[in-house]
Design an enzyme around this catalytic site. Structure first.
Site, PDB file in Angstrom:
ATOM      1  CD  GLU A 336      18.262  12.515 -11.335  1.00  0.00           C
ATOM      2  OE1 GLU A 336      17.283  12.611 -12.113  1.00  0.00           O
ATOM      3  OE2 GLU A 336      19.429  12.453 -11.754  1.00  0.00           O
ATOM      4  CE  LYS A 446      24.688  30.887 -14.838  1.00  0.00           C
ATOM      5  NZ  LYS A 446      25.635  29.782 -14.610  1.00  0.00           N
TER       6      LYS A 446
END
Lengths: 549, 549
Positions: A336, A446
């Site tokens: 990308e 997390k």
């Protein structure tokens, strides 16, 4: 008060950034410089310029015009380099087809891009034969044959063969000016799930990537440099992000270029020796294979500079390469991003560091290249400190990032958010400016308000002598949000000896010395027989998370 | 078939080429790198970034906004570098005032550019005092004082003093995105006749000049390189074509920068020694002064690289510099071209040439830098052969050429013709690609269908031991179009000894060996007492042609 903006498009002075402009100086400085294919075919830049014109004339005769997509299936070759220039310079779009995909996937990408002309090397006849009935937009096939055979009767109705087409075409072509935002290239990226997604780049983007990449690669004090005296050979396929854009940079530098055809380790090493190759780039796996092939044992590699990308540069590989005298360093980017975002270059003064410190720096994700606005941000999009500890997602702006995924507004909207491209890579930035990727966002855990790197815990667990393989995943936890779970495959002889507690204590020791956070110690360790992998051999963490949940 | 141009301006992904983007990587890589003013004031890039924000806030408070022209009169300083960034980054226009002009001319350029704010160093108080009543557009004066004195009662009504303004302003400023074609800078060029003419450059042009200049300067194999380990000091005034754009390149490289204030030869040499300067640029005259000043006799200059521009690099000066170990080479450009067009870099392999061959190459006009489309054309606009003999006018396209002269459509139309900027320099291109300027178009002599270089004949005549000064001009001739005439001033002791015929025979000898064309032998040689000069001491060929006609 009068205030005049400068009009870049309308006046006599307009200079759109077009791929054709990359050719002015190499042709002025180095017209007799060599381009070599497999050590057999040799041509000069001057001849290449003529062949670019012939190719454009040949394609025009076969119906290509501004906006036509021309798909190419070839190994790394001088012909591919000619396509890099001729097709965009006509105003057409070059589709670099990933020849490693399945026939059905290849057909999908060609149809999705709407390619009308398909050029294919002899080696891909079986693949195209298998899927040619699925091609919806291709109206013309061109054969690429190393022997330059006539495009005779064949199950694929070839309009011409590459060399015959060039021979029958005029060696001059007046490449026009047009808008620099015209699409120049397109190709498809593949994830672990879903259909391949198309990215695309304009003339402006390719020119800016080339000149800035050249500035970045040339500017170190010494070493790790790509300069005018180098001999260049790609070992990243030319269908993959324009071989990282390096053939364009090599051309502007005016250096000797060596295109190796299909990658065969012994052949590649022979080309390094026989053609005097001094600058290459590849993924770590390929370099590992090259260093361990038979031919490598006797070849002097001490003048070779190699950029490693497409994944982290393992310290072991960096050390093995340095031991052979190879000037190795990491680069970072993705399909990308055209791809160049950062390079793990040594700063002035650090060329004299000892080997351990050098290995450490050379394996970093790197320092951003000019014009790249690179930030690491938390889930709220706020910058996290550059203390080498706090981590966040890498988000970037640069003048050469894909605008989105082709005909895929949903995925494009996820890619771009708040004016920044979201890489989905989690990283920290040290006070000295070096970026270090620690995880992919989908794999990060997390826990307790902190981001715990699954890769880092895996790395620590893999240092236990009894461990063969390990995967660390996050599982939901009411109190902490997520907690890490380690799935461990033991080496057979250690199965009776190593307990799950022992693995946990092994990690806890790193926590107690402060090397990792206490949240990084796996709550659960499970010794398992095997770990689920994807089709390309990577850990399938998505499936592992599902299985464990 | 679907065909999509990439829209560079409208989408979330837009990345206009703005001067602010040059700061991303130096701040990421080298925030603690030094910027030094006169060996006294020292700051870091991090501090400079804060001061840029303070300057923008201070100027905003004093009424500057998008489109405001801010004129600056300062010696080379860290403050000027801050202006290079802060003023364009706000969307305002930096006018770099040529402080060597007369007060009336300075007032003319400030009025013509419509500058509303004027910042001036203490040394220019008398100049501005002398012409402040002529200023039509300036509403605000800012004092620049090396001592940072309070802007107290003065005949010029200062709104603030630079350091006081910065100290009173916030160290952060959200520099906005805007169109990359926004004007960033303007300044005035002076010819031998007529009023100064304004040229102007956009953000896009400055960014492309910076990155491409960096790529060109960094990419030689060794020597003649500007790289990340250098220490930079300009010796071309910052009011003159942004000091050739080098401060922007130095900043992106993240190198230590040394700004010398007013140029005093002994002081400059001391700074080279004390600050370890390794890269500079200047006109030949200045380097000649530096090499011959007292301080230079004892200082090691062997790590110093110097680009010479603003006129040909004389071989004698190149040799004297090389004898001192200075890595010297020529560069070419002009105010209208931002300025960089070519650099006399050695090609790979020619670093080992002997000193005579090196001097020859290092004094060439050079090899074009990337993206520069440089041609030499005859009066019909057709390319002349690159055989090192045929000469034509240099015409160029590049992404950083001024669109024209400010508010001067007549002169602009002469500058741009057929999509190329006309330099009015006459040059040849050798088969090895090196460009060599032979004359200015107004001084070239068109004789017998050939272009004869007045400079070349002057150079040959000046080799005669009796010649003190010489001017060669063209006079109309029915048969040949023009013929060369030589006006010669003899050294006093040779006046009775040297005849006009002897001078002609001296030149004819070069014609007979084929070194020059027979058309280059002056038809007439006149021994004269003196030659008319311009106010800056150059031969006034216009007047000489008038006198002789």
């Amino acid at each position: 008060m009068e205030y005049v903006d400068i009009d870049s498009n309308e006046s006599a002075y307009a200079y759109p950034l077009l791929v054709k402009h990359l050719l002015h100086t190499p042709l002025a400085h180095a017209p007799d410089q060599e381009i070599v294919y497999r050590g057999e075919t040799r041509l000069t830049y001057r001849t290449m310029r003529e062949r670019i014109a012939r190719l454009a004339n040949g394609l025009t005769r076969l119906g290509a015009e501004k906006g036509t997509t021309v798909a190419v299936m070839d190994w790394d070759s001088h012909r591919y380099l000619e396509c890099y220039f001729a097709i965009p310079m006509m105003g057409a779009v070059l589709q670099t087809v990933n020849v490693r995909l399945s026939p059905a996937e290849i057909a999908y990408t060609i149809n999705h891009a709407g390619a009308q002309i398909l050029m294919l090397h002899t080696d891909f006849l079986p693949v195209v034969d298998a899927m040619k009935d699925q091609l919806e937009t291709v109206h013309t096939f061109i054969w690429i044959d190393d022997e330059g055979s006539e495009a005779s009767a064949h199950s694929i109705p070839f309009a011409s063969e590459y060399e015959h087409m060039l021979a029958a075409s005029e060696p001059s072509y007046d490449f026009p000016d047009f808008d620099e935002n015209t699409r120049a290239t397109t190709f498809y990226t593949t994830g672990t799930t879903g259909l391949p997604k198309g990215v695309y780049f304009s003339h402006r983007q390719l020119v800016l990537h080339t000149i800035t990449g050249m500035a970045a690669l040339a500017s170190p004090v010494s070493g790790q440099r790509f300069h005018r005296g180098d001999v260049y050979m790609p070992i990243t396929p030319m269908f993959h992000v324009h071989a990282w854009g390096m053939p364009y940079i090599a051309t502007v530098l005016g250096v000797k270029q060596v295109y190796p055809g299909r990658y065969v380790p012994d052949q590649l090493v022979k080309l390094v020796r026989d053609e005097g190759v001094t600058f290459s780039h590849c993924v770590g796996t390929i370099l590992h294979m090259l260093l361990n092939c038979g031919e490598a044992k006797t070849v002097d590699l001490s003048r070779w500079k190699v950029v490693i990308g497409g994944g982290a540069l393992p310290q072991g590989l960096a050390r093995a390469a340095l031991d052979r005298g190879i000037d190795i360093f990491a680069g970072y980017g993705m399909s990308e991003t055209c791809p160049l975002l950062s390079l793990a270059q040594l700063k002035p003064g650090s060329e004299t560091l000892d080997i351990d410190e050098q290995v450490n720096l050379r394996c970093k994700t790197g320092l951003p290249v000019p014009l790249v606005d690179l930030r690491i941000v938390n889930e709220e999009g706020a910058d996290v400190p550059h203390d080498g500890k706090a981590s966040g997602e890498i988000v970037v702006r640069a003048p050469w990032l894909t605008q989105g995924y082709l005909k895929n507004p949903g995925a494009s909207a996820e890619l771009w958010d708040g004016g920044y491209l979201h890489t989905q890579d989690i990283a920290s930035i040290a006070p000295n400016g070096y970026l270090q990727i620690t995880d992919r966002i989908k794999d990060v855990i997390k826990s307790g308000g902190e981001w715990v790197s699954s890769l880092e815990i895996e790395s620590l667990i893999s240092q236990h002598p009894g461990v063969s393989e390990v995967a660390v995943i996050g599982i939901k936890d009411e109190k902490w949000g997520e907690r890490p779970v380690a799935l461990v495959v033991l080496k057979p002889q250690f199965v009776p000896l190593v307990s799950e507690d022992e693995i946990r204590n092994h990690v806890r020791a790193f926590s107690e010395t402060g090397q990792i956070s206490k949240y990084a110690v796996p709550q659960i360790v499970r010794i398992v027989d095997q770990l689920e992998k994807t089709s390309v051999g990577k850990l399938n963490k998505k499936r592992l998370r599902e299985q464990f949940a």
